[in-house]
Every structure is written in structure tokens, then in C-alpha cells.
Design an enzyme around this catalytic site. Structure first.
Site, mmCIF file in Angstrom:
data_model
loop_
_atom_site.group_PDB
_atom_site.id
_atom_site.type_symbol
_atom_site.label_atom_id
_atom_site.label_comp_id
_atom_site.label_asym_id
_atom_site.label_seq_id
_atom_site.Cartn_x
_atom_site.Cartn_y
_atom_site.Cartn_z
ATOM 1 N N GLU A 203 57.787 58.489 76.611
ATOM 2 C CA GLU A 203 57.143 58.003 75.400
ATOM 3 C C GLU A 203 57.315 59.048 74.305
ATOM 4 O O GLU A 203 57.297 60.247 74.570
ATOM 5 C CB GLU A 203 55.658 57.741 75.626
ATOM 6 C CG GLU A 203 55.358 56.519 76.462
ATOM 7 C CD GLU A 203 53.876 56.206 76.487
ATOM 8 O OE1 GLU A 203 53.103 56.989 75.883
ATOM 9 O OE2 GLU A 203 53.490 55.205 77.101
ATOM 10 N N ASP A 228 59.215 35.349 80.655
ATOM 11 C CA ASP A 228 58.014 36.084 80.269
ATOM 12 C C ASP A 228 58.192 36.748 78.907
ATOM 13 O O ASP A 228 57.262 36.789 78.096
ATOM 14 C CB ASP A 228 57.685 37.138 81.327
ATOM 15 C CG ASP A 228 56.337 37.799 81.085
ATOM 16 O OD1 ASP A 228 55.340 37.061 80.896
ATOM 17 O OD2 ASP A 228 56.273 39.038 81.065
#
Length: 291
Positions: A203, A228
Site C-alpha cells: 500500500e 463480482d
């Protein structure tokens, strides 16, 4: 008996080492490559030391099983000391393994939103367009089906799946090393009730990349991953403008789509839009060649 016992111990150690490498590869492929390269280098150095010993004449007066074992252990220690040095054989082996795997083995970076946002990381350039073409053909039907439900051009979704997974070479893995079929790097937020897998990811926080463990969604198939993703993009208010901007499959709208995803917080990578935009344009060009 001693030689049989030593062989058995070596075999058991090799098995445990292989199992450890497999588990490491599932959690952190890049670290697993480095460890495998280090082990290869250590084996090579041990064989080199053994060859040097064999080429050296011995007196034979004090040689016995004990001195031979001591010599082998000493050679092993020397080999370990010479293993892993900067610019050594291990580094060269690691680079070769990374090239064979299609680039640096890095897990897709995570996004921060709990509503099921996804992540990305820089994808190493794919050297062969055949791999790219195979990826697009393999997932074309699923992307076209998802286009019917989301309104997002199939080419854009294919490109994003390619970007997130490194053209299928850097997929999110289950604990046993099998694929989680999560081509879009979608995280498992609090509202996700399906299967999950926890992996190491990168991240970007305050401009600095950080390694963290995060839960990602796991699917039974690639088709389920596309479905999805289409549902997430269609139903989430944060991506409403992104879906609206993806009205046509063109290079101009590709950049608007990529920029919209970045603004909506799909990924923490500040260069996400530029990277995805380039992959979309590559996808569009490849599709024109085999259309």
C-alpha cells in the site's frame, strides 16, 4: 548405516525446505524467489568446494569417516559464508527466475476503502505479446458478459484484470498456492461474506510504499471474478461517474476511465491512472490485431 541416516536426514531437510518455499511463494512470491536463488547458490558453492577437495591429494594416514564428515561440514560452512553476497550468483539466479515468471513477483497493492475497493502495483513490462494475447482470449467471454451487466467496455475490464494480475502471471494466491481467481485485486471488506485469502501486499501511505497483510476476495472461477467486479462497479455509488464515463471503447475514454478509478480511490498507487491507461491502449491494439 550412518550414510543411510545422513541421506535420510538430507532428504527430509530438502522436503521441509521445499514445503517452506511453497508456503512462502503463496505469501510473498518475490521473497520466495530470493530464497530459492540463495539455496541454489549454496548448493552450487558446496559442489564447488567438494570438487576442489576431490582434486586435492590427501595423505590418507589420518583419513576416516570422522575426518570426512568434519571436512564436509567445514565446506558447508564455507559455502554458506560465500552465499548471498551482493552481485553474486544468487542475484543472477533471482533475476533469471523473475524473467521466467514474467517480471518481479509482487502481489497487487491493496486499496484502503472497506466497501470492497481493489488495489494495484506496477506491472513489469511483458516481453512477449503472445502471453498478452492468450490472456485476452482466455477471459474475453467473461469480460463480454460482465459488460452486459455493468456497461463498462470489455476491453477496459480485460486491461484492468491484466494490469492487476500482471497478465495472469502475478495472481493473488490461496494459502496452498492455488489461485484465488481474483483478477481485479478486490479486497474483502466487512460486507463480504464469501471466501477470502490473506496475502502480503503493498500500500502507498503518505507517498511511501508499505508491506502489509490484507484479506482479498477468493472466487471459484475467473468468471465469478468478472461478475463480482461488474456488480461492484455498477452498484457502488463511488464508481457511478466512472461507469458513466466508460461509454465507448476508445483510447480517449480509456484515459478518462483510468483517471476516474484513481479519483474514486480504487487504488493507492498515485500513478495508477497512467499505468492502467497504457495497458488499456495496449489491449485495444491487440484486440484489433486478432479481431
Amino acid at each position: 548405516m550412518a550414510s543411510v541416516s545422513q541421506a535420510s536426514s538430507a532428504s527430509s531437510a530438502a522436503t521441509l525446505s521445499l514445503q517452506s518455499l511453497r508456503a512462502s511463494a503463496a505469501r510473498d512470491p518475490k521473497a520466495a524467489i530470493k530464497e530459492a536463488a540463495k539455496q541454489f547458490e549454496a548448493i552450487f558453492m558446496q559442489q564447488l568446494m567438494k570438487s576442489m577437495r576431490d582434486a586435492t591429494l590427501s595423505s590418507g594416514m589420518l583419513d576416516n569417516a570422522g575426518t570426512q564428515l568434519g571436512t564436509e561440514l567445514l565446506d558447508k560452512q564455507f559455502a554458506q559464508q560465500m552465499t548471498g553476497l551482493p552481485g553474486g550468483l544468487g542475484a543472477a539466479i533471482a533475476r533469471q527466475l523473475e524473467r521466467q515468471m514474467g517480471g518481479p513477483a509482487e502481489t497487487p497493492a491493496a486499496a484502503v476503502a472497506p466497501a470492497g475497493a481493489a488495489g494495484s502495483a506496477e506491472i513489469a513490462p511483458v516481453k512477449t505479446s503472445q502471453r498478452q494475447t492468450d490472456f485476452l482470449r482466455r477471459h474475453d467471454a467473461a469480460a463480454r458478459e460482465a459488460e452486459q451487466h455493468s456497461g463498462i467496455p470489455a476491453a477496459f475490464m480485460l486491461a484492468q484484470a491484466a494490469h492487476e494480475s500482471g497478465w495472469g502471471q502475478r495472481e493473488i494466491r490461496q494459502g496452498d498456492g492455488t489461485t484465488a481467481h481474483n483478477l481485479f485485486g478486490i479486497k474483502a471488506g466487512a460486507g463480504w461474506k464469501g471466501a477470502t485469502t490473506e496475502v502480503a501486499t503493498t500500500e502507498v501511505v503518505n507517498g511511501e510504499p508499505r508491506k502489509v497483510m490484507a484479506k482479498f476476495r477468493a472466487y471459484a472461477s475467473y468468471e465469478a471474478s468478472f461478475r463480482d467486479y461488474a456488480r461492484l462497479m455498477k452498484e457502488s455509488p463511488r464508481y457511478a461517474q466512472v461507469v458513466a464515463a466508460a461509454a465507448t471503447s476508445s483510447e480517449g475514454s480509456a484515459q478518462r476511465f483510468a483517471q476516474g478509478l484513481q479519483k474514486a480511490g480504487y487504488a493507492t498507487d498515485p500513478a495508477y491512472a497512467d499505468k492502467l491507461g497504457r495497458v488499456i491502449n495496449t489491449t485495444l491494439r491487440l484486440q484489433r490485431t486478432f479481431a
